[in-house]
Design a protein around this motif. Structure first.
Motif, short mmCIF file in Angstrom:
data_model
loop_
_atom_site.label_atom_id
_atom_site.label_comp_id
_atom_site.label_asym_id
_atom_site.label_seq_id
_atom_site.Cartn_x
_atom_site.Cartn_y
_atom_site.Cartn_z
N PHE A 174 -23.89 61.78 -4.76
CA PHE A 174 -25.12 61.71 -3.96
C PHE A 174 -25.20 60.42 -3.14
N TYR A 175 -24.27 59.48 -3.41
CA TYR A 175 -24.27 58.20 -2.70
C TYR A 175 -23.32 58.29 -1.49
N HIS A 176 -23.81 57.87 -0.34
CA HIS A 176 -22.99 57.91 0.88
C HIS A 176 -23.17 56.64 1.69
N PHE A 177 -22.12 56.30 2.43
CA PHE A 177 -22.27 55.21 3.40
C PHE A 177 -23.17 55.69 4.53
N ASP A 178 -24.02 54.81 4.98
CA ASP A 178 -24.94 55.13 6.06
C ASP A 178 -25.14 53.86 6.89
N PHE A 179 -25.85 53.99 8.00
CA PHE A 179 -26.10 52.81 8.83
C PHE A 179 -27.43 52.95 9.56
N ARG A 205 -19.36 44.12 6.92
CA ARG A 205 -18.47 43.42 7.85
C ARG A 205 -17.62 44.40 8.66
N HIS A 206 -17.67 45.68 8.28
CA HIS A 206 -16.89 46.69 8.99
C HIS A 206 -17.75 47.46 9.99
N LYS A 207 -18.79 46.82 10.46
CA LYS A 207 -19.72 47.50 11.38
C LYS A 207 -19.10 47.82 12.73
N ASN A 208 -17.90 47.30 13.02
CA ASN A 208 -17.22 47.63 14.27
C ASN A 208 -16.79 49.10 14.33
N ILE A 209 -16.78 49.77 13.18
CA ILE A 209 -16.39 51.18 13.16
C ILE A 209 -17.51 52.07 13.69
N VAL A 210 -18.75 51.69 13.45
CA VAL A 210 -19.89 52.53 13.85
C VAL A 210 -19.90 52.78 15.36
N PRO A 211 -19.70 51.77 16.23
CA PRO A 211 -19.71 52.03 17.67
C PRO A 211 -18.68 53.06 18.13
N ILE A 212 -17.55 53.14 17.43
CA ILE A 212 -16.53 54.13 17.80
C ILE A 212 -17.11 55.53 17.67
N LYS A 235 -13.60 56.69 2.82
CA LYS A 235 -14.92 57.23 2.51
C LYS A 235 -15.93 56.87 3.59
N LEU A 236 -15.87 55.65 4.07
CA LEU A 236 -16.77 55.23 5.15
C LEU A 236 -16.58 56.13 6.36
N GLN A 237 -15.34 56.38 6.75
CA GLN A 237 -15.06 57.20 7.92
C GLN A 237 -15.54 58.64 7.72
N ARG A 238 -15.32 59.18 6.53
CA ARG A 238 -15.75 60.57 6.31
C ARG A 238 -17.27 60.67 6.26
N ASP A 239 -17.91 59.69 5.61
CA ASP A 239 -19.38 59.71 5.54
C ASP A 239 -20.01 59.56 6.93
N LEU A 240 -19.41 58.71 7.77
CA LEU A 240 -19.92 58.57 9.14
C LEU A 240 -19.73 59.86 9.92
N TYR A 241 -18.59 60.50 9.72
CA TYR A 241 -18.36 61.80 10.37
C TYR A 241 -19.44 62.80 9.97
N LEU A 242 -19.74 62.88 8.67
CA LEU A 242 -20.74 63.85 8.21
C LEU A 242 -22.12 63.52 8.78
N LYS A 243 -22.41 62.23 8.94
CA LYS A 243 -23.71 61.85 9.53
C LYS A 243 -23.78 62.29 11.00
N PHE A 244 -22.72 61.98 11.75
CA PHE A 244 -22.75 62.36 13.17
C PHE A 244 -22.64 63.87 13.34
N ARG A 245 -21.97 64.54 12.44
CA ARG A 245 -21.89 66.00 12.49
C ARG A 245 -23.27 66.61 12.39
N SER A 246 -24.14 65.96 11.60
CA SER A 246 -25.50 66.48 11.42
C SER A 246 -26.31 66.43 12.72
N PHE A 247 -25.82 65.65 13.71
CA PHE A 247 -26.52 65.57 14.99
C PHE A 247 -26.20 66.77 15.90
#
Length: 386
Positions: free
Chosen positions: A268-273, A317-324, A371-383
């Motif tokens: 139930f825990y996911h990376f988010d931003f 510190r890996h926030k540079n991935i989010v803009p991609i 995991k960060l990359q997959r969780d970000l994908y799932l978040k953007f997929r929801s859009f």
């Protein structure tokens, strides 16, 4: 933390036990023979009785040095036994030590050495509790109990156990030919640290030259649990940051923390931003805050792990991935993907995978920041409307 899948290690566990069981058996038998010589059941000429390996004299001397009052360079095997030149702790309790060693050679015993080499993490602590309860009579020279909960005092018995379950020689490939830390890591192929899922931990051997490998974290620290020093499930391939800088020699209780061979972070825990300004939502800057979204759930083990390994602090510190990801969404909104899907006759779901290229669930363990990359994908997929 990413759980190490069983398919990666089940065959390696069996290989590890098979490779190490003879040297461990022989070390136990050597010390058992020492006890029997002291009690008069054997003579010194039978010191190698029931030992398969052909111990060299220097090997016997190194074993004896752990329990003898003589220095290694001055140690004479015959003289040690003739004059009873043993440490007081060993002489005072040799009959109980004999019982302990005999149990280690008994396949029906909880502390049978092959069980210790291969027992799962949640069972290992019961082994230590058994030792604490059943060998409470063993005391150091300072009259402290040898198997105190969570800490073993470094007396003669500690050194005896340490030399039986000999991590230093295992690490350096000297305990048994063809099997050491490099061999174990090569077989496991854990290419990214399972604790942080960030740092690559490749094992590289070139023309027999050992170049690099993961560090092996002792989940139960060998300074406190020497009996588990080469237990398969107590050797966690990990990065230097997690092992040497963060966890160090700390004992993480198995019922309070995650273990890479048996647990993963709560599903139930996911990376988010959170984007902190408008430009960040478009991917034009890195002004985002990365955090763990717990979705209203509480998992104590996961929380303890996240806090201990400073996951949110480090991942921010890996926030540079989010803009991609944000730029891709800005350039390819739902309407654009709908048009592409019709034009190319490709399902929108497939286009999303091509656009964001997330790792598959089973590949997260081998992907840095998987995991960060997959969780970000799932978040953007929801859009998207899929």
């Amino acid at each position: 933390m990413i759980r190490i899948p069983e398919k990666k290690y089940s065959h390696v566990q069996n290989l590890h036990i098979e490779q190490l069981k003879q040297p461990v058996h022989d070390a136990i038998q050597f010390y058992l023979n020492c006890c029997n010589i002291i009690s008069g059941d054997l003579n010194t000429s039978q010191l190698d009785k029931n030992i398969k390996n052909n111990f060299k004299k220097m090997t016997m001397k190194s074993f004896l040095a752990n329990i003898s009052t003589e220095k290694y360079d001055e140690l004479d095997i015959q003289e040690v036994f003739r004059n009873q030149n043993f440490k007081a702790e060993f002489l005072n309790y040799y009959s109980h030590i004999k019982d302990l060693l005999t149990e280690m050679l008994d396949p029906k015993s909880m502390i049978y050495f092959e069980h210790i080499l291969g027992k799962k993490p949640e069972s290992l602590i019961f082994v230590h509790d058994y030792l604490f309860s059943n060998y409470s009579m063993l005391k150091t020279d300072e009259e402290k109990q040898v198997f105190e909960p969570n800490i073993t005092n470094k007396g003669a018995v500690f050194k005896l156990i340490e030399s039986i379950y000999d991590y230093n020689n295992f690490r350096d490939g000297r305990l048994v030919s063809g099997w050491g830390a490099y061999n174990l890591c090569e077989e496991l192929e854990i290419n990214v640290c399972p604790y942080c899922n960030r740092i690559y931990t490749f094992t590289v051997v070139n023309l027999k030259r050992e170049i690099t490998r993961p560090e092996l974290d002792h989940y139960f620290p060998r300074s406190k649990f020497p009996i588990f020093a080469i237990s398969f499930y107590n050797l966690i391939p990990s990065c230097k940051v997690c092992n040497s800088s963060i966890k160090k020699d700390e004992y993480l209780k198995i019922d309070e923390y995650l273990h890479p061979y048996i647990n993963c972070l709560s599903p139930f825990y996911h990376f988010d931003f959170i984007s902190l300004d408008v430009e960040a939502t478009k991917g034009e800057n890195k002004n985002n805050k990365i955090f763990i979204n717990k979705n209203g759930f509480v998992d104590t083990k996961s929380d303890n792990f996240l806090n201990k390994f400073l996951i949110e602090d480090i991942y921010d510190r890996h926030k540079n991935i989010v803009p991609i990801f944000a730029k891709k969404h800005t350039r390819y909104p739902d309407s654009a993907l709908n048009e592409l899907s019709k034009l190319l006759d490709i399902p929108k779901e497939e286009l999303l995978l091509i656009l964001y290229t997330p790792p598959e669930e089973e590949d997260i363990i081998n992907t840095s920041l998987g995991k960060l990359q997959r969780d970000l994908y799932l978040k953007f997929r929801s859009f998207y409307d899929v």
